[in-house]
Design an enzyme around this catalytic site. Structure first.
Site, mmCIF file in Angstrom:
data_model
loop_
_atom_site.group_PDB
_atom_site.id
_atom_site.type_symbol
_atom_site.label_atom_id
_atom_site.label_comp_id
_atom_site.label_asym_id
_atom_site.label_seq_id
_atom_site.Cartn_x
_atom_site.Cartn_y
_atom_site.Cartn_z
ATOM 1 N N LYS A 106 0.844 -1.192 0.000
ATOM 2 C CA LYS A 106 0.000 0.000 0.000
ATOM 3 C C LYS A 106 0.884 1.248 0.000
ATOM 4 O O LYS A 106 1.922 1.289 0.682
ATOM 5 C CB LYS A 106 -0.908 -0.034 1.237
ATOM 6 N N SER A 187 -9.441 1.672 3.408
ATOM 7 C CA SER A 187 -8.625 2.442 2.483
ATOM 8 C C SER A 187 -7.649 1.603 1.659
ATOM 9 O O SER A 187 -7.057 2.097 0.706
ATOM 10 C CB SER A 187 -7.831 3.508 3.245
ATOM 11 N N SER A 211 -9.970 -0.842 7.220
ATOM 12 C CA SER A 211 -9.259 -0.613 5.965
ATOM 13 C C SER A 211 -8.573 -1.844 5.393
ATOM 14 O O SER A 211 -8.099 -1.815 4.268
ATOM 15 C CB SER A 211 -8.232 0.515 6.139
#
Length: 523
Positions: A106, A187, A211
């Protein structure tokens, strides 16, 4: 009349052909860590060849074809790293099961290379980290190849309450590989999409509240949200030290276990990591098909508003656990959680300002935004690219907070983290439970950049997130074409127990199906 029927038939046929994006077969589809290790050993594949195949796959699917927007940047050193690892293998040096395995991180995780760490924001497009995060360093030491970085909900979905999950100024809007118009959640949107779409063998996300769990569920993959402190957060763009953690997002429980073993990191800059158990666990040792036998599992069904089709899928999953030897304690409920959500919000806003400012202060001189206040000003100056759809009211509310010595903050921390731990502990003690299980989410809602996210029904991530306890999310079925998942939750540092149960369930259910990149549902 017959002529009219022909027209209708041809029209339906045409729409049916359009419904699925034409994706060529991929020779590494659904390949696992163990399968790749066997292929390396036999000489069928080299790491260089595997990296080349994934780069071709990303080129075809990320900005072309279904336009998934799952990957923000590619590591220009990936092929060189792969070649070096191939030479090591040829010389008899295999570092472990991740040797030569590509992984996507990420884009809020620092890597000292030619990729910036942006959190999806154009304000950090020159943020080339001075050092690897401990997480990135542990991956490299294990022989993993950092292939690139994944898109995310900008600032880990902590800029606006009206945001569209999976959108960032740097990466655009991620798209769900099961149904391209469906929400990807966030996210860790890009990590979930990339894992589901076979853009890498392994991916890593981060979570503060939901997330990892939510994008894993919406994109039909396994996600582990570890105990807070099992993985060092140093070098990861923060929201809140009370709840932040990185975790695996993979297509199988086994791959998540191998990845988690490598991810466990300890360092003095993140003091909570010093509370880890002294003996480091190899989580792959808990991949036991009989792992549900004798485990007392409490089933939570309320107060979540389930989609009409979800209860049957969940019931079928519980029956699989029973048949696998689990002792099911059904229809239990948590105690009163009134006020915990509000307290959590206060904690996150205080900690975001404090920890983000500390992170920004140590970014390279090429980064001009050194405080949250600077970021707010940057977004106003660059509204057309940074705020075309939603604003930054969460940023503003966080900037209004004082230091983390404030009584309001300290009270909120006690009324969130401590209160949630008490809820879970009391429930597990009352029923003598090993684990708790609950649906992760309803199926994904439609993606909506104009109105933002509008999920159908509540998620269940907050219990593990606020308490800091671990959870694992596993696919359990499909509603129409959209994945739905369940989550196992346990006490702190019970990851081995969670993996054992989740693996046994996964092997018995065989629920996951690879995505078909549908453009729309109707024909």
């Amino acid at each position: 009349m017959i002529k009219g029927v022909k027209i209708v038939f041809l029209s339906l046929l045409f729409c049916s052909q359009l419904a699925t994006a034409q994706i060529a077969d991929f020779e590494l589809d659904e390949i696992t860590v163990l399968e790749l290790n066997n292929a390396f050993q036999s000489g069928e594949y080299t790491s260089v060849k595997v990296v080349e195949l994934y780069l071709e796959r990303i080129e075809k699917l990320n900005k072309n074809g279904p336009h998934l927007n799952a990957v923000i940047s590619i590591n220009p050193d990936a092929l060189e790293t792969a070649a070096a690892l191939d030479r090591e293998r040829k010389n008899g040096n295999v570092r472990g099961p991740l040797h030569g395995i590509p992984v996507l991180l990420k884009d809020n995780i620092d890597t000292k290379d030619n990729m910036p760490t942006t959190a999806g924001s154009l304000a950090l497009k020159e943020n080339y980290a001075k050092e690897d995060s401990p997480l990135a360093s542990s991956l490299r030491e294990a022989g993993a190849i950092i292939l690139g970085k994944t898109n995310l909900s900008e600032w880990a979905n902590f800029r606006s309450t009206n945001s569209s999950s999976g959108w960032s100024g740097m990466g655009g809007q991620t798209r769900n590989p099961y149904l391209l118009t469906a929400n990807t959640c966030g996210s860790s949107s890009g990590s979930g999409v990339a894992a589901a779409a076979n853009l890498a063998t392994l991916t890593i996300g981060t979570e503060t509240d939901g997330s990892i769990v939510c994008p894993a569920a919406y994109n039909g993959v396994v996600g582990i949200k570890p105990t807070v402190g099992l993985v060092s957060r140093t070098g990861i763009i923060p929201i809140a030290a009370a709840q932040d953690t990185a975790g695996p997002m993979t297509r199988s429980v086994a791959d998540a276990a191998y990845l988690l073993t490598t991810m466990v990191t300890k360092n003095p800059e993140d003091p909570v990591t010093l509370k880890q158990p002294q003996i480091k666990i190899k989580y792959e040792n808990y991949l036991n098909k009989g792992g549900l036998k004798g485990k007392r599992i409490g089933v939570i069904r309320t107060p979540f508003r389930m989609h009409d089709d979800l209860p049957k899928i969940f019931d079928d999953s519980i029956n699989i656990m029973k048949a696998s030897g689990a002792v099911i304690v059904d229809n239990i409920e948590f105690g009163d959680r009134d006020g915990i959500g509000e307290a959590e919000g206060i904690v996150l806003r205080y900690e975001f300002k404090h920890y983000l400012n500390a992170y920004l202060e140590n970014t390279p001189g090429t980064v001009k935004t050194k405080t949250l206040a600077d970021l707010i000003a940057f977004n106003i100056e660059n509204q057309s690219t940074e705020m075309p759809y939603f604003k930054q009211e969460t940023f503003i509310r966080s900037e209004e907070k004082g230091p983390i010595t404030d009584k309001d903050y300290l009270d909120a921390l006690s009324n969130s983290k401590n209160a949630m731990q008490k809820l879970i502990d009391e429930l597990m003690d009352k029923h003598d439970l090993n684990l708790i299980v609950m649906p992760s989410r309803n199926p994904a809602n439609s993606q909506d950049l104009i109105n933002g996210d509008h999920p159908s029904g509540g998620g269940t991530s907050s219990y593990a997130a606020v308490s800091g306890y671990p959870s694992i999310t596993v696919p359990m079925g499909y509603i129409h074409v959209l994945p739905v998942s369940l989550s196992f939750v346990g006490r702190e540092y019970s990851e081995a127990l969670l993996i054992e149960a989740a693996y046994a369930y996964e092997q018995a259910s065989q629920a996951r199906k690879k995505p078909k990149f549908l453009k729309y549902l109707y024909k």
